[in-house]
Design a protein around this motif. Structure first.
Motif, mmCIF file in Angstrom:
data_model
loop_
_atom_site.group_PDB
_atom_site.id
_atom_site.type_symbol
_atom_site.label_atom_id
_atom_site.label_comp_id
_atom_site.label_asym_id
_atom_site.label_seq_id
_atom_site.Cartn_x
_atom_site.Cartn_y
_atom_site.Cartn_z
ATOM 1 N N ILE A 107 45.654 27.533 17.895
ATOM 2 C CA ILE A 107 45.823 26.754 19.173
ATOM 3 C C ILE A 107 46.805 27.584 19.804
ATOM 4 N N ARG A 108 46.374 27.737 21.177
ATOM 5 C CA ARG A 108 47.354 28.467 22.211
ATOM 6 C C ARG A 108 47.964 27.376 22.999
ATOM 7 N N ILE A 109 49.203 27.454 23.366
ATOM 8 C CA ILE A 109 49.869 26.392 24.262
ATOM 9 C C ILE A 109 50.461 27.099 25.464
ATOM 10 N N THR A 110 50.067 26.611 26.562
ATOM 11 C CA THR A 110 50.826 26.993 27.816
ATOM 12 C C THR A 110 50.838 25.771 28.711
ATOM 13 N N SER A 111 51.208 26.003 29.892
ATOM 14 C CA SER A 111 51.321 24.783 30.815
ATOM 15 C C SER A 111 50.996 24.916 32.199
ATOM 16 N N GLY A 112 50.849 24.112 32.918
ATOM 17 C CA GLY A 112 50.175 24.395 34.350
ATOM 18 C C GLY A 112 51.238 25.140 35.089
ATOM 19 N N PRO A 113 52.590 24.598 35.284
ATOM 20 C CA PRO A 113 53.486 25.460 35.948
ATOM 21 C C PRO A 113 53.690 26.762 35.700
ATOM 22 N N SER A 127 42.284 36.995 25.768
ATOM 23 C CA SER A 127 42.441 37.115 24.592
ATOM 24 C C SER A 127 42.249 35.947 23.702
ATOM 25 N N MET A 128 41.430 35.131 24.162
ATOM 26 C CA MET A 128 40.974 33.939 23.223
ATOM 27 C C MET A 128 39.821 34.319 22.238
ATOM 28 N N SER A 129 40.090 33.839 21.180
ATOM 29 C CA SER A 129 39.124 34.110 20.117
ATOM 30 C C SER A 129 37.743 32.834 20.088
ATOM 31 N N GLU A 130 36.742 33.083 19.327
ATOM 32 C CA GLU A 130 35.972 31.890 19.068
ATOM 33 C C GLU A 130 36.444 30.911 18.559
ATOM 34 N N GLY A 131 36.171 29.670 19.156
ATOM 35 C CA GLY A 131 36.423 28.465 18.682
ATOM 36 C C GLY A 131 37.857 28.108 18.864
ATOM 37 N N GLU A 132 38.479 28.743 19.296
ATOM 38 C CA GLU A 132 40.209 28.448 19.630
ATOM 39 C C GLU A 132 40.391 27.465 20.446
ATOM 40 N N VAL A 133 41.657 26.739 20.280
ATOM 41 C CA VAL A 133 41.860 25.717 21.238
ATOM 42 C C VAL A 133 43.006 26.207 22.257
ATOM 43 N N LEU A 134 42.811 25.850 23.540
ATOM 44 C CA LEU A 134 43.773 26.198 24.491
ATOM 45 C C LEU A 134 44.287 24.966 25.081
ATOM 46 N N PHE A 135 45.572 24.564 24.851
ATOM 47 C CA PHE A 135 46.143 23.566 25.338
ATOM 48 C C PHE A 135 46.841 23.648 26.494
ATOM 49 N N GLY A 168 36.400 46.470 49.807
ATOM 50 C CA GLY A 168 36.140 47.262 48.391
ATOM 51 C C GLY A 168 36.347 46.536 47.342
ATOM 52 N N ALA A 169 36.696 45.332 47.208
ATOM 53 C CA ALA A 169 37.259 44.720 46.072
ATOM 54 C C ALA A 169 35.758 44.363 45.378
ATOM 55 N N THR A 170 35.799 44.462 44.063
ATOM 56 C CA THR A 170 34.771 44.190 43.091
ATOM 57 C C THR A 170 35.029 43.294 42.086
ATOM 58 N N ALA A 171 33.889 42.368 41.755
ATOM 59 C CA ALA A 171 34.080 41.111 40.854
ATOM 60 C C ALA A 171 33.491 41.842 39.556
ATOM 61 N N ILE A 172 34.219 41.928 38.491
ATOM 62 C CA ILE A 172 33.851 42.398 37.129
ATOM 63 C C ILE A 172 33.677 40.988 36.120
ATOM 64 N N PRO A 173 32.413 40.633 35.948
ATOM 65 C CA PRO A 173 32.336 39.336 35.029
ATOM 66 C C PRO A 173 32.780 39.682 33.685
ATOM 67 N N LEU A 174 33.592 38.984 33.073
ATOM 68 C CA LEU A 174 34.183 38.928 31.697
ATOM 69 C C LEU A 174 33.466 37.836 30.979
ATOM 70 N N GLU A 175 32.760 38.188 29.922
ATOM 71 C CA GLU A 175 32.210 36.957 29.044
ATOM 72 C C GLU A 175 33.427 36.649 27.992
ATOM 73 N N LEU A 176 33.417 35.231 27.831
ATOM 74 C CA LEU A 176 34.338 34.686 26.934
ATOM 75 C C LEU A 176 33.788 34.134 25.715
ATOM 76 N N PRO A 177 34.205 34.188 24.560
ATOM 77 C CA PRO A 177 33.630 33.360 23.218
ATOM 78 C C PRO A 177 33.859 31.908 23.593
ATOM 79 N N PRO A 178 33.049 31.041 23.013
ATOM 80 C CA PRO A 178 33.159 29.708 23.149
ATOM 81 C C PRO A 178 34.548 29.166 22.803
ATOM 82 N N PHE A 179 35.155 28.149 23.302
ATOM 83 C CA PHE A 179 36.524 27.561 23.079
ATOM 84 C C PHE A 179 36.648 26.413 23.530
ATOM 85 N N THR A 180 37.751 25.592 23.138
ATOM 86 C CA THR A 180 37.936 24.429 23.799
ATOM 87 C C THR A 180 39.182 24.156 24.515
ATOM 88 N N VAL A 181 38.980 23.780 25.687
ATOM 89 C CA VAL A 181 40.310 23.473 26.466
ATOM 90 C C VAL A 181 40.828 22.019 26.213
#
Length: 382
Positions: A107-113, A127-135, A168-181
């Motif tokens: 589990i990774r813990i952070t806060s809105g502020p 930096s999330m890994s597959e199945g990880e929980v983000l709180f 000139g800004a470019t959007a680069i899509p970054l794929e993420l592994p499935p995780f749970t918020v």
């Protein structure tokens, strides 16, 4: 590094404060109140249940969440995102850690502020890994750009990293592994609808009954090696505002009183003497609560009076009165919110041992009909 969890100083993403350089924290580095000592942090971590079956109270939320997690385990896939709402101290953080433990995931813990820019959130998500929980604690306090990035991450498991500025800004899509918020909020009404709708399960935590608090205190007294009498434990529970965090704090203060006075058992006399010393009365009201009621009754004749005026009278900020004292006073029936301001109920006059003046909102025979209520109760001015 395994499972996306930093292993310590050898990991270049591990910060000097025991967490990740992007500002988030591993579960072992749980942040509590800023003024808490290291001992308080250790005690809080030790008292947290680690499994859903050990979590007391909140039966409906516990059963619903158990079903969601069991279904996810059988599918061998991360569960839907979870939103936990309710007043402070009811166990939202504990449930987030239990979710990770039940899924056997880090589990990774952070806060809105702490997430004020989209880049802050991108650093955490990348930096999330597959199945990880983000709180995400206090999720309603995230910045709007970060919220918009979180929409995409929760739904499509990708983020768009913007490189450059202007045309000139470019959007680069970054794929993420499935995780749970897992989001936690004390004010779910402040969450934008698009964010709230992306949570597959929403659980609202209610205040605990005295019986549930007795179970919690009995368990925690054993963990803290405190000899506690059932009558003393029940007295503490009845004055804890239906909140486990407050109950645990009062248990430690009663223990301190008993040890200092040579009484090594937390019994009824020790609980009553200690709680009186710390200005917690038989109904759970503390110094600020009583100051608000006394100002309402003695200075303003029972009201109604505006919030700002009431806050000045008790020497506190309006936000403190509104968020700390008022919810409990309204819930317990000591105060009402009317279109013209706050007013004391007959129960408030009775609790303070005062006689309301004739014509005041509390001068009736204890009937709610004497209060300045209307169909607009809930809205207020001032």
């Amino acid at each position: 590094m395994t499972g996306g969890v930093p292993e310590g100083p050898g990991d270049d993403r591990w910060g000097s404060d025991g967490g990740w350089d992007d500002g988030s924290l591993d579960a072992t580095a749980r942040v509590v109140d800023a003024d808490s000592s290291e001992e308080e942090r250790r005690i809080e971590a030790a008292l947290r249940p680690r499994r859903l079956t050990d979590f007391p109270g909140q039966q409906r939320v516990r059963d619903q969440l158990g079903l969601v997690l069991e279904a996810a385990r059988r599918r061998q896939a991360p569960p839907d995102h979870v939103l936990l709402s309710g007043p402070p101290g009811l166990g939202k953080t504990t449930l987030a850690m239990i979710i990770a433990a039940e899924l056997e995931q880090p589990i990774r813990i952070t806060s809105g502020p702490a997430i004020q820019h989209a880049g802050d959130l991108a650093a955490v998500l990348s930096s999330m890994s597959e199945g990880e929980v983000l709180f995400l604690d206090e999720i309603h306090r995230m910045s709007r750009p970060a919220e918009e990035m979180l929409y995409l991450a929760m739904e499509d498991f990708r983020v768009d990293v913007i490189v450059g500025k202007g045309p000139g800004a470019t959007a680069i899509p970054l794929e993420l592994p499935p995780f749970t918020v897992v989001g936690a909020t004390t004010r779910s009404g402040l969450l934008p609808a698009p964010l709230r709708d992306r949570f597959g399960f929403t659980g609202h935590l209610d205040f605990y009954s005295t019986e549930d608090l007795v179970k919690i205190l009995t368990r925690n007294a054993t963990l803290l090696e405190i000899e506690a009498d059932p009558a003393g434990v029940e007295q503490i529970a009845s004055r804890s505002r239906g909140t486990p965090r407050i109950a645990n704090r009062l248990l430690r203060r009663v223990r301190d009183w008993a040890q200092v006075h040579g009484r090594h058992v937390v019994d009824l006399p020790a609980a009553e003497a200690a709680l009186d010393l710390f200005d917690v009365d038989a109904r759970g009201l503390d110094r600020l609560d009583r100051a608000v009621l006394e100002a309402l009754c003695q200075r303003f004749g029972g009201g109604p009076v505006g919030l700002s005026t009431l806050a000045v009278a008790v020497g506190e900020e309006p936000d403190t009165v509104e968020t700390v004292a008022e919810p409990f006073l309204v819930r317990e029936g000591f105060m009402v919110r009317t279109p013209r301001g706050r007013a004391a109920s007959p129960l408030a006059w009775q609790h303070l041992g005062l006689t309301p003046p004739q014509g005041s909102p509390g001068a009736g025979a204890g009937s709610q009909d004497t209060l300045p209520l209307s169909g607009d109760v809930g809205r207020f001015s001032g």
